[in-house]
Design a protein around this motif. Structure first.
Motif, PDB file in Angstrom:
ATOM      1  N   THR A 104       0.824  -1.213   0.000  1.00 39.00           N
ATOM      2  CA  THR A 104       0.000   0.000   0.000  1.00 39.00           C
ATOM      3  C   THR A 104       0.855   1.259   0.000  1.00 39.00           C
ATOM      4  O   THR A 104       2.002   1.258   0.472  1.00 39.00           O
ATOM      5  CB  THR A 104      -0.926   0.043   1.221  1.00 39.00           C
ATOM      6  N   ALA A 132      -7.282   0.680  -8.553  1.00 42.19           N
ATOM      7  CA  ALA A 132      -6.672   1.118  -7.293  1.00 42.19           C
ATOM      8  C   ALA A 132      -5.156   0.992  -7.301  1.00 42.19           C
ATOM      9  O   ALA A 132      -4.503   1.246  -6.297  1.00 42.19           O
ATOM     10  CB  ALA A 132      -7.246   0.311  -6.138  1.00 42.19           C
ATOM     11  N   ILE A 133      -4.558   0.589  -8.438  1.00 42.47           N
ATOM     12  CA  ILE A 133      -3.112   0.380  -8.506  1.00 42.47           C
ATOM     13  C   ILE A 133      -2.429   1.626  -9.058  1.00 42.47           C
ATOM     14  O   ILE A 133      -2.866   2.212 -10.054  1.00 42.47           O
ATOM     15  CB  ILE A 133      -2.787  -0.841  -9.384  1.00 42.47           C
ATOM     16  N   ARG A 142      -0.996  -0.424  -4.002  1.00 36.55           N
ATOM     17  CA  ARG A 142      -2.425  -0.134  -3.939  1.00 36.55           C
ATOM     18  C   ARG A 142      -2.605   1.207  -3.229  1.00 36.55           C
ATOM     19  O   ARG A 142      -2.149   1.389  -2.100  1.00 36.55           O
ATOM     20  CB  ARG A 142      -3.137  -1.254  -3.178  1.00 36.55           C
ATOM     21  N   THR A 143      -3.276   2.144  -3.910  1.00 37.26           N
ATOM     22  CA  THR A 143      -3.494   3.477  -3.330  1.00 37.26           C
ATOM     23  C   THR A 143      -4.948   3.711  -2.942  1.00 37.26           C
ATOM     24  O   THR A 143      -5.283   4.784  -2.432  1.00 37.26           O
ATOM     25  CB  THR A 143      -3.061   4.568  -4.335  1.00 37.26           C
ATOM     26  N   PRO A 198      -9.979  -3.575  -8.000  1.00 39.59           N
ATOM     27  CA  PRO A 198      -8.598  -4.079  -7.954  1.00 39.59           C
ATOM     28  C   PRO A 198      -7.714  -3.478  -9.050  1.00 39.59           C
ATOM     29  O   PRO A 198      -6.519  -3.292  -8.848  1.00 39.59           O
ATOM     30  CB  PRO A 198      -8.768  -5.588  -8.153  1.00 39.59           C
TER      31      PRO A 198
END
Length: 381
Positions: A144, A185-186, A175-176, A182
Motif C-alpha cells: 500500500t 486502485a493500482i 495499492r493506493t 482491484p
C-alpha cells in the motif's frame, strides 16, 4: 514489415564488437565472474564502462542518452552481449523495460532527469510487482501507499524480483485505494532503494542471476515519486508489458546456446542423423523466435504496440530457449557439466525459470487466446 538491417546498424554492431573485445571489458567481466559480493557478481562497473561508450540505449533519442537508431541496433546489441557472456538481466530490466516506459509515459522532468543517467547506467532500476501471495495476479497486489502531508508512505513486501540489490530505484506497483476496483486502485511509484525502511535480501536461486526479497516499512517518498496519475498503474503496467515481452532476451540467449551446441557437435562430428535433424528443428524455431521478436519491436517503434502480439512472442521465445537448453543436456549428457561448458551448464540451470519469469507461459497463452476470441466476436468471423 521490413526486417532489413540498415547500414547504420551494421556499423553500430561493429562498434559494439570493438568495445566488447577491449581489454577493459574483459577485465571487468572477469571480476563479475569472481562474484566478490557473495551473490552473482555486481555488473554495474562493467555497465558503466559500456555506458561511457554510448552503446546501451541506441534506440533512445539523442537528448536522453541514445542514438535515435533503428530497433535492429538493440537486437544486434543484445545478441552480442549474450555472445560475450555479459549478464543481461539488469540491463534489460533497467534500460529496455523501465527506461522504455519512462520514455513513453514519464513526465518531461522524469525523462530529462532519469534517462541519460540510465543510458550511462549511472542509475539502474528494477521492477517490483510480484508479491508472496500474488505472482501472476497483479490485481491482487497488497503493498500500500497512503498519503501523508508531504508525499506517500509505502508498506508491504515484494519478492522474486531480479537484480534489486544492484538497482538504485524501483518501479513499484502499490495499492493506493483500499476500497476501489482491484484494477483502478493500482498506482506506480519510482522508489529509491536506499530510502529508510527499505530492506533488500537475496533469495537462493538455481540460475546465475540473483532474485531478491524486498520489504517496505513506513517508507516515505515525495509526491514526485508517483509515476503517472493515481490509479493509472494498471494501464501503465499493460503498456510496459507490451515492451517488456518482446522475447528479445530469450531469443538472444537461445540463439547463443544453440550456437555453442552446434560448435561442440561439429568438433565431435555429430551433426548428422537424428542429432542433425534435431539441430535443424531447433535452428528453425529460434529463427522464428527472432522474427517474432523483431515484429514486436518494429511495431513498438511504429507506435503499434499490441499486448497479445508481445505475449505470443514472449511465449514462443522463452519456450524455444528452454527446449534448446534441455536438448543440449540430452544431447551432450554429463559433458555439459564439465568446466569447459560454463555457458550450457548455466543454461541448464536457468531454463526452468524462463517460462515463468516475465510472464508465465500459461498466462501468455491466456492473453493470446482471449484476444483472438475478442477479435473473432468483433469481426463476426
Amino acid at each position: 514489415m521490413d526486417f532489413d538491417v540498415p547500414p547504420e546498424t551494421v556499423e553500430f554492431a561493429a562498434e559494439v564488437d570493438e568495445v566488447l573485445h577491449a581489454p577493459q571489458t574483459a577485465r571487468l567481466l572477469a571480476e563479475i565472474f569472481e562474484r566478490r559480493d557473495g551473490m552473482d557478481g555486481d555488473p554495474r562497473e562493467l555497465y558503466r564502462h559500456l555506458g561511457r561508450a554510448g552503446i546501451l540505449a541506441p534506440a533512445w533519442p539523442v537528448e536522453y542518452g541514445g542514438r535515435a537508431a533503428d530497433f535492429t541496433a538493440t537486437v544486434a546489441l543484445l545478441e552480442k552481449l549474450v555472445a560475450h557472456r555479459i549478464p543481461q538481466n539488469l540491463y534489460c530490466i533497467s534500460v529496455l523495460n523501465v527506461g522504455s516506459l519512462i520514455l513513453a509515459a514519464g513526465s518531461e522532468q522524469q525523462r530529462k532527469t532519469l534517462l541519460p543517467a540510465m543510458a550511462s547506467t549511472d542509475l539502474t532500476a528494477c521492477i517490483l510487482f510480484t508479491e508472496p501471495d500474488h505472482g501472476s495476479d497483479l490485481a491482487g497486489i497488497a503493498t500500500t501507499a497512503v498519503r501523508d502531508d508531504t508525499g506517500w508512505i509505502i508498506n508491504g513486501r515484494k519478492t522474486y524480483n531480479l537484480k534489486s540489490a544492484y538497482a538504485d530505484f524501483a518501479l513499484c506497483a502499490v495499492r493506493t485505494d483500499l476500497q476501489g476496483s482491484p484494477y483502478e486502485a493500482i498506482s506506480l511509484f519510482l522508489v529509491p532503494l536506499d530510502a529508510p525502511g527499505v530492506v533488500v535480501r537475496p533469495l537462493p536461486s538455481l540460475a546465475n542471476e540473483q532474485f531478491h526479497d524486498i520489504w517496505f516499512t513506513d517508507v516515505h517518498v515525495d509526491e514526485d515519486a508517483l509515476f503517472g496519475a493515481v490509479g493509472a498503474g494498471w494501464s501503465l503496467i499493460t503498456q510496459m508489458f507490451a515492451a517488456e515481452r518482446t522475447g528479445l532476451d530469450y531469443y538472444a540467449r537461445g540463439k547463443h546456446w544453440l550456437d555453442v551446441v552446434t560448435e561442440r557437435l561439429a568438433e565431435d562430428g555429430a551433426q548428422t542423423g537424428l542429432v542433425g535433424a534435431d539441430l535443424a528443428r531447433h535452428r528453425t524455431r529460434i529463427e522464428a523466435s527472432g522474427l517474432l521478436s523483431c515484429q514486436v519491436m518494429q511495431n513498438l517503434q511504429d507506435g503499434n504496440a499490441d499486448i497479445a502480439e508481445s505475449s505470443f512472442a514472449k511465449w514462443h521465445c522463452s519456450e524455444t530457449a528452454q527446449r534448446i537448453a534441455w536438448w543440449a543436456f540430452d544431447t551432450l549428457g554429463l559433458d555439459l557439466l564439465e568446466p569447459g561448458n560454463p555457458v550450457l551448464e548455466a543454461a541448464f540451470r536457468e531454463a526452468p525459470g524462463m517460462t515463468i519469469s516475465g510472464g508465465a507461459s500459461e498466462v501468455m497463452l491466456d492473453i493470446v487466446s482471449s484476444a483472438r476470441v475478442f477479435d473473432h466476436g468483433r469481426t463476426g468471423g
